[in-house]
Design a protein around this motif. Structure first.
Motif, short mmCIF file in Angstrom:
data_model
loop_
_atom_site.label_atom_id
_atom_site.label_comp_id
_atom_site.label_asym_id
_atom_site.label_seq_id
_atom_site.Cartn_x
_atom_site.Cartn_y
_atom_site.Cartn_z
N GLU A 88 0.80 -1.32 -0.04
CA GLU A 88 0.03 -0.03 0.01
C GLU A 88 1.06 1.29 0.17
O GLU A 88 0.74 2.21 -0.82
CB GLU A 88 -0.75 0.09 1.13
N THR A 89 1.97 1.51 0.87
CA THR A 89 2.79 2.57 0.81
C THR A 89 3.28 2.59 -0.38
O THR A 89 3.44 3.85 -0.93
CB THR A 89 3.96 2.17 2.04
N ILE A 90 3.92 1.66 -0.98
CA ILE A 90 4.44 1.63 -2.21
C ILE A 90 3.59 2.29 -3.45
O ILE A 90 3.84 3.45 -4.00
CB ILE A 90 5.22 0.45 -3.18
N CYS A 91 2.45 1.93 -3.36
CA CYS A 91 1.38 2.22 -4.28
C CYS A 91 1.10 3.78 -3.97
O CYS A 91 0.80 4.61 -5.04
CB CYS A 91 0.09 1.37 -4.25
N TYR A 92 0.78 4.24 -2.63
CA TYR A 92 0.20 5.45 -2.38
C TYR A 92 1.47 6.50 -2.24
O TYR A 92 0.83 7.63 -2.46
CB TYR A 92 -0.54 5.23 -1.15
N GLU A 93 2.62 6.17 -2.39
CA GLU A 93 3.73 7.47 -2.30
C GLU A 93 4.28 7.33 -3.48
O GLU A 93 5.53 8.21 -3.48
CB GLU A 93 4.61 6.86 -1.15
N ALA A 114 17.73 1.39 -1.71
CA ALA A 114 17.25 2.45 -2.58
C ALA A 114 18.41 3.53 -2.51
O ALA A 114 18.52 4.31 -3.70
CB ALA A 114 16.05 3.06 -1.85
N LYS A 115 18.98 3.89 -1.51
CA LYS A 115 20.00 4.80 -1.51
C LYS A 115 21.11 4.70 -2.45
O LYS A 115 21.63 5.29 -3.25
CB LYS A 115 20.88 5.08 -0.20
N THR A 116 21.33 3.15 -2.68
CA THR A 116 22.62 2.61 -3.56
C THR A 116 21.80 2.97 -5.00
O THR A 116 22.52 3.40 -6.06
CB THR A 116 22.82 1.00 -3.29
N VAL A 135 11.61 8.32 -1.81
CA VAL A 135 10.24 8.55 -0.93
C VAL A 135 10.62 7.64 0.17
O VAL A 135 10.46 6.49 0.22
CB VAL A 135 9.06 8.31 -1.65
N GLY A 136 11.03 8.40 1.15
CA GLY A 136 11.50 7.70 2.62
C GLY A 136 12.59 6.62 2.04
O GLY A 136 13.69 7.07 1.60
N CYS A 137 12.20 5.36 2.33
CA CYS A 137 13.33 4.50 1.90
C CYS A 137 12.77 3.60 0.57
O CYS A 137 13.42 2.47 0.45
CB CYS A 137 13.49 3.18 3.27
N ARG A 138 12.08 3.94 -0.27
CA ARG A 138 11.83 3.43 -1.36
C ARG A 138 12.39 4.25 -2.63
O ARG A 138 12.31 5.47 -2.52
CB ARG A 138 10.16 3.62 -1.47
N PHE A 139 12.57 3.74 -3.55
CA PHE A 139 13.13 4.04 -4.90
C PHE A 139 12.14 3.93 -5.99
O PHE A 139 11.53 2.95 -6.17
CB PHE A 139 14.39 3.42 -5.12
#
Length: 181
Positions: A88-93, A114-116, A135-139
């Motif tokens: 859900e977080t992946i989809c909403y952000e 994600a930072k890499t 976005v946060g810890c997501r790429f």
């Protein structure tokens, strides 16, 4: 008697399924998951998105499922287990507007990847309109249609030394997974 709830529903995102000679029937993959003790097993699309329920934690599931997949299919399996809430977080952000001229990808992987990925993206030569964002810890990655595999960053994503760290899916796939959960 066990009652299924959203706290124990997961999706395993398999890396490198049905590409470059690693071909699997999703019904057979589901059968392997069931034999490993997973419940309510089903697949979404043919790209290695396996929905299931389990009382175990995601990290334990990752180890168990990589082992049984590797043994059954005689290949080095990599997969990333995400809960319904994480999907859900992946989809909403998603940081990019939907645009029919582009593909938008979300990435799942080990902590810190994600930072890499962002670092590799900054170093790569971009095609016009190509973007990436944390976005946060997501790429997330946005690339013009037809350029996914041809862009310099797309080629970086295919490096063998990175395959155990992440996998990606088109945002449409994440949305389909979420609807089925």
């Amino acid at each position: 008697m066990s009652v299924s709830n959203t706290d124990n529903k997961f999706c395993a995102f398999l890396r490198g399924v049905n590409v470059k000679g690693t071909n699997m029937k999703m019904a057979e993959v589901c059968s392997v998951f069931e034999r490993a003790g997973m419940r309510d097993v089903s697949s979404v699309l043919a790209s290695g998105n396996i929905l299931f329920s389990s009382e175990k934690k995601a990290q334990e599931l990752k180890k168990v499922l990589e082992k049984v997949m590797s043994e059954h299919f005689s290949y080095e399996a990599y997969l990333f287990v995400k809960s319904r809430q994480e999907i859900e977080t992946i989809c909403y952000e998603i940081p990019f507007e939907n645009d029919s001229q582009y593909h938008i990808y979300g990435f799942v992987g080990v902590d810190g990847v994600a930072k890499t990925l962002m670092s590799e993206f900054y170093k790569s030569k971009k095609v016009v309109g190509e973007k990436a964002q944390l976005v946060g810890c997501r790429f997330y990655w946005k690339v013009p249609r037809g350029n996914t595999l041809d862009s310099e960053f797309g080629k970086i994503l295919g490096r063998k030394n990175l395959k155990s760290f992440f996998t990606s899916r088109n945002i449409n796939t994440f949305e389909k997974v979420l609807k089925r959960m």
